[in-house]
Design an enzyme around this catalytic site. Structure first.
Site, PDB file in Angstrom:
ATOM      1  N   ASP A 466       0.823  -1.213   0.000  1.00 37.12           N
ATOM      2  CA  ASP A 466       0.000   0.000   0.000  1.00 37.12           C
ATOM      3  C   ASP A 466       0.859   1.265   0.000  1.00 37.12           C
ATOM      4  O   ASP A 466       0.440   2.301  -0.515  1.00 37.12           O
ATOM      5  CB  ASP A 466      -1.014   0.010   1.145  1.00 37.12           C
ATOM      6  CG  ASP A 466      -0.412  -0.217   2.504  1.00 37.12           C
ATOM      7  OD1 ASP A 466       0.821  -0.365   2.602  1.00 37.12           O
ATOM      8  OD2 ASP A 466      -1.180  -0.255   3.482  1.00 37.12           O
TER       9      ASP A 466
HETATM   10  C1  LAN Z   1       3.245  -1.289  10.205  1.00 34.46           C
HETATM   11  C2  LAN Z   1       3.189   0.139   9.920  1.00 34.46           C
HETATM   12  C3  LAN Z   1       2.647   0.499   8.587  1.00 34.46           C
HETATM   13  C4  LAN Z   1       1.612  -0.491   8.103  1.00 34.46           C
HETATM   14  C5  LAN Z   1       0.686   0.051   6.996  1.00 34.46           C
HETATM   15  C6  LAN Z   1       1.429   0.618   5.805  1.00 34.46           C
HETATM   16  C7  LAN Z   1      -0.175   1.170   7.566  1.00 34.46           C
HETATM   17  C8  LAN Z   1      -0.222  -1.052   6.558  1.00 34.46           C
HETATM   18  O1  LAN Z   1      -1.201  -0.548   5.688  1.00 34.46           O
HETATM   19  C9  LAN Z   1       0.569  -2.258   6.090  1.00 34.46           C
HETATM   20  C10 LAN Z   1       1.429  -2.819   7.230  1.00 34.46           C
HETATM   21  C11 LAN Z   1       2.374  -1.796   7.868  1.00 34.46           C
HETATM   22  C12 LAN Z   1       3.574  -1.668   6.972  1.00 34.46           C
HETATM   23  C13 LAN Z   1       2.885  -2.230   9.244  1.00 34.46           C
HETATM   24  C14 LAN Z   1       3.090  -3.656   9.558  1.00 34.46           C
HETATM   25  C15 LAN Z   1       3.381  -4.014  11.022  1.00 34.46           C
HETATM   26  C16 LAN Z   1       4.240  -2.981  11.733  1.00 34.46           C
HETATM   27  C17 LAN Z   1       5.585  -2.885  11.042  1.00 34.46           C
HETATM   28  C18 LAN Z   1       3.495  -1.664  11.636  1.00 34.46           C
HETATM   29  C19 LAN Z   1       2.124  -1.657  12.274  1.00 34.46           C
HETATM   30  C20 LAN Z   1       4.353  -0.788  12.528  1.00 34.46           C
HETATM   31  C21 LAN Z   1       4.807  -1.727  13.695  1.00 34.46           C
HETATM   32  C22 LAN Z   1       4.474  -3.154  13.252  1.00 34.46           C
HETATM   33  C23 LAN Z   1       5.531  -4.185  13.676  1.00 34.46           C
HETATM   34  C24 LAN Z   1       5.006  -5.572  13.344  1.00 34.46           C
HETATM   35  C25 LAN Z   1       5.839  -4.063  15.147  1.00 34.46           C
HETATM   36  C26 LAN Z   1       6.632  -5.193  15.691  1.00 34.46           C
HETATM   37  C27 LAN Z   1       5.764  -6.268  16.181  1.00 34.46           C
HETATM   38  C28 LAN Z   1       5.730  -7.522  15.713  1.00 34.46           C
HETATM   39  C29 LAN Z   1       4.531  -8.353  15.941  1.00 34.46           C
HETATM   40  C30 LAN Z   1       6.864  -8.120  14.963  1.00 34.46           C
END
Ligand code: LAN
Length: 740
Positions: A466
């Site tokens: 995205d």
């Molecule tokens: C994010 C942040 C951005 C988010 C969006 C772009 C908003 C989404 O549309 C796709 C997935 C994504 C890239 C995403 C995936 C998971 C993340 C990286 C996070 C929510 C920010 C933190 C999270 C990450 C998994 C935190 C660590 C925890 C674990 C369970 C490994």
């Protein structure tokens, strides 16, 4: 394999005990001395200037002041009488928060399990923080403690053992005395919840690295799993990348049973964290001891059986095989570090990688220096102290939304004074697109990155479906819809982005987050993390699907000859997927924003691309009826983060500006013909606008993995500006149609 002897952090003055005030309401450092330095394509790092001379030579700008919660001094604006004027006032304020390199910076806090990893990992690897950072991290934790003294999984959640255990250890390592009232209260809450013995698995792991939890209390994480044939349907390269990249350094560290040498702090924590005597705890029975309050996804019987089997394997693991597995996992760890310039995918795997690199290469190494340096990209200073962001920022995401809002609302063209800001944003986007595939590519199991955008910066280097969609859509908006902009992003680079998007569509038409879905959902049964749901494999997401196909539709209009049949098919199949996941009530479940209002906004946008609107499609019609049914008496919408936990609508106590914008945007995408609900939503958002054009921070906006909320504070600018500007035109258009 080398076991580097390491000096103990406690001997260093960098970790000495500190005098901490009892109240955290006032900053522990002089906030007029902090500056956000933006460099290298959007890296954002908070610096404390030591002297008045330095502070005078580098004055605070608006970005610093706003995010620190200081008075921006921005003027009161003439009160908006129309939605368009309100949108304009919004941007009159928000333009000042653009960084000089063109992107919008911001906090990305919320989760309360990340800071613990950064602090414990730094302590173990003998890295330090500045005094200001330590003080403000302690202050943040003091401010985010619940009434009962503990901490939750995230800032709005009830106290859990994971949150309380990790953050209790953090305040102690950072310098708070065990007898400080905040520590006393937190410890009491921790012990009431069963003590750290009942912490969830990632907590057990961090505590074991620190030497305050026995390795025998951890379920096995054998590195040999990485040596299994790649064709196996459960090989780790098929897992969701976030879990795979966390499991990778964990398996290395488990394989060597890394443990920090004992010191006084370790001995003290062993006393403080447990209900029973540390040495009398029967560790093997702690492996599946997880406090009830922490449990979101309990282990499956299948996972427990496999863990039992692996425990037997650990008793007789064959050392040459282990050595090979350790070398192989270490190799992958170095590839991840090099692919991301040591930013890593997110702060969890970053800190595990950092400890693994420290273990093998020690302090006198390039990897130690680089990891030490890049830790700071995750630290963010807010009005309540210093936190750890969920990623190294949300630069691309925030920049894309506000720019699209400006172009769609007409603000981009109506006032020449906004031009420099749009030009700078385009320049930043130009520099943020990835132009090559990863240095370590297929062998590191990576998806292509050529043409992609990531969530934060180019340096971090991960394609997100995205983000690529929103990034290239924004470039198209700027380059193709505006006359005053140059065209720095060439046609071939735009095509690269389109190729990347097309490469990410799954066979059922949906789009997942970072990669194609590589394994069946049955692997979710191996979820070891207890506190998160849906983490083991990629899933399709309505939000990602929409952000992936909207740029395809725009691209098709401007470049009709490039892969047009495939693009048509991609859009049609994506819409079919969206139809299939609409809930019976008419909404879509949000996975990255809270919750139904968020995903339904995206889904109705997609439906509109193929001409499905309120009057032509039962899907769109049902979506509108669903949302209108949730509108409150004050004209707004409000959902709790618990909607995401439960996959059903849970009302928030208060109406929320951001969710109201999402709901009204959804109605407009769907071409909802009745103006009442739209006008009432607009009125509510206008009433909440502050005299300087901004909006106040309300409840947390985002979520991940079902259970953990995360902040998107820039949304309170981009979505109101977008919605209000769009609504102004929409209302006029509907009224004109009614009279003509
Ligand atoms: C994010 C942040 C951005 C988010 C969006 C772009 C908003 C989404 O549309 C796709 C997935 C994504 C890239 C995403 C995936 C998971 C993340 C990286 C996070 C929510 C920010 C933190 C999270 C990450 C998994 C935190 C660590 C925890 C674990 C369970 C490994």
């Amino acid at each position: 394999m080398s076991f580097t002897p390491h000096p103990t952090a406690q001997d260093s003055p960098a970790w000495a005990q500190l005098e901490i005030p009892h109240s955290a309401s006032e900053p522990f450092t002089d906030y007029s001395h902090w500056r956000l330095r933006v460099s290298d394509g959007g890296r954002q790092i908070w610096h404390f200037l030591k002297t008045e001379e330095e502070a005078a030579a580098w004055p605070q700008n608006m970005v610093d002041k706003y995010w620190l919660g200081l008075d921006t001094g921005l003027p009161t604006l003439p009160k908006a009488k129309t939605a368009h004027e309100a949108a304009r006032n919004g941007y009159e304020f928000y333009q000042h928060l653009q960084s000089e390199d063109g992107h919008w910076s911001g906090e990305y806090g919320g989760p309360l399990f990340l800071l613990g990893g950064v602090v414990i990992g730094s302590y173990i690897a003998n890295m330090s923080f500045t005094l200001g950072e330590r003080l403000e991290m302690i202050r943040y934790l003091m401010n985010k403690a619940n009434e009962d003294g503990g901490w939750g999984l995230h800032i709005e959640g009830p106290s859990t053992v994971f949150g309380t255990g990790m953050n209790y250890v953090s305040i102690r390592l950072l310098g708070m005395d065990a007898e400080h009232p905040v520590a006393v209260k937190a410890r009491a809450r921790l012990l009431e919840l069963g003590g750290a013995a009942a912490i969830s698995s990632w907590g057990k792991f961090w505590l074991a690295l620190l030497g305050v939890y026995d390795w025998a209390g951890n379920n096995p994480v054998p590195p040999e799993i990485w040596l299994l044939p790649e064709c196996l349907p459960f090989h780790p390269h098929r897992w969701w990348i976030q879990v795979r990249q966390v499991f990778l350094p964990m398996s290395y560290l488990y394989g060597v049973r890394f443990t920090m040498p004992e010191n006084d702090m370790v001995l003290a924590l062993r006393q403080e964290l447990y209900v029973e005597d540390y040495h009398k705890i029967h560790w093997p029975s702690q492996r599946n001891n997880i406090a009830a309050i922490d449990l979101y996804a309990p282990h499956s019987a299948f996972y427990n059986a496999i863990s039992q089997f692996l425990s037997l394997y650990e008793l007789c693991s064959f050392s040459p095989l282990r050595k090979r597995a350790l070398d192989w996992t270490y190799q992958h760890i170095t590839w991840e570090d090099e692919n991301t310039s040591y930013q890593c995918l997110a702060p969890v795997n970053k800190m595990f990688n950092l400890v693994a690199r420290f273990h093998r290469e020690g302090m006198e190494s390039e990897s130690w220096r680089m990891h030490e340096l890049k830790r700071r990209d995750f630290l963010w200073l807010g009005p309540e102290g210093m936190m750890v962001n969920g990623t190294n920022g949300s630069q691309l995401w925030d920049t894309a939304f506000i720019v699209q809002a400006l172009v769609e609302t007409g603000l981009a063209t109506e006032d020449v004074s906004y031009r420099p800001s749009l030009l700078k944003a385009l320049d930043w986007l130009d520099q943020s697109q990835m132009t090559e595939n990863p240095k370590h590519y297929e062998k590191a199991y990576r998806h292509r990155t050529k043409g992609a955008f990531g969530f934060s910066t180019k340096e971090q280097g991960y394609t997100v479906s995205d983000c690529t969609g929103e990034g290239i859509k924004t470039v198209l908006y700027l380059q193709s819809f505006l006359e005053f902009t140059p065209k720095p992003v060439s046609e071939s680079r735009i095509q690269d982005a389109i190729d990347t998007i097309l490469s990410l569509q799954n066979s059922d038409g949906g789009f997942a987050s970072y990669e194609l879905i590589r394994a069946g959902t049955w692997i979710e049964k191996l979820n070891p993390a207890e506190v998160f749901g849906n983490i083991m494999v990629e899933y399709n997401y309505p939000e990602c699907t929409t952000s992936a196909i909207t740029p395809l539709a725009i691209f098709r209009k401007h470049y009709p000859t490039y892969r047009s049949a495939e693009i048509d098919r991609a859009i049609q199949n994506a819409v079919k997927y969206l139809h299939s996941v609409q809930t019976p009530e008419g909404g879509w479940i949000g996975n990255w924003g809270i919750c139904f209002t968020y995903a339904t906004m995206f889904a109705t946008e997609s439906l509109a691309l193929v001409g499905e609107t309120y009057s032509t499609s039962s899907h769109s019609h049902r979506a509108c009826e669903f949302l209108v049914g949730k509108q409150r008496a004050d004209g707004g919408w409000g959902e709790s983060y618990q909607s995401c936990e439960r996959s059903e609508w849970v009302e928030h106590r208060d109406t929320q500006v951001v969710q109201t914008c999402w709901a009204v945007m959804a109605l407009m995408y769907a071409g909802y013909p009745h103006l009442g609900p739209i006008e009432r939503g607009v009125k509510m958002v206008m009433e909440r606008q502050l005299p300087d054009g901004s909006w106040a921070q309300e409840a947390i906006e985002g979520v991940f993995n079902k259970s953990c909320a995360i902040s998107y504070p820039n949304f309170k600018f981009s979505f109101p500006i977008w919605m209000l500007g769009k609504a102004d035109k929409y209302i006029e258009h509907i009224k004109e149609n009614a009279t003509s």
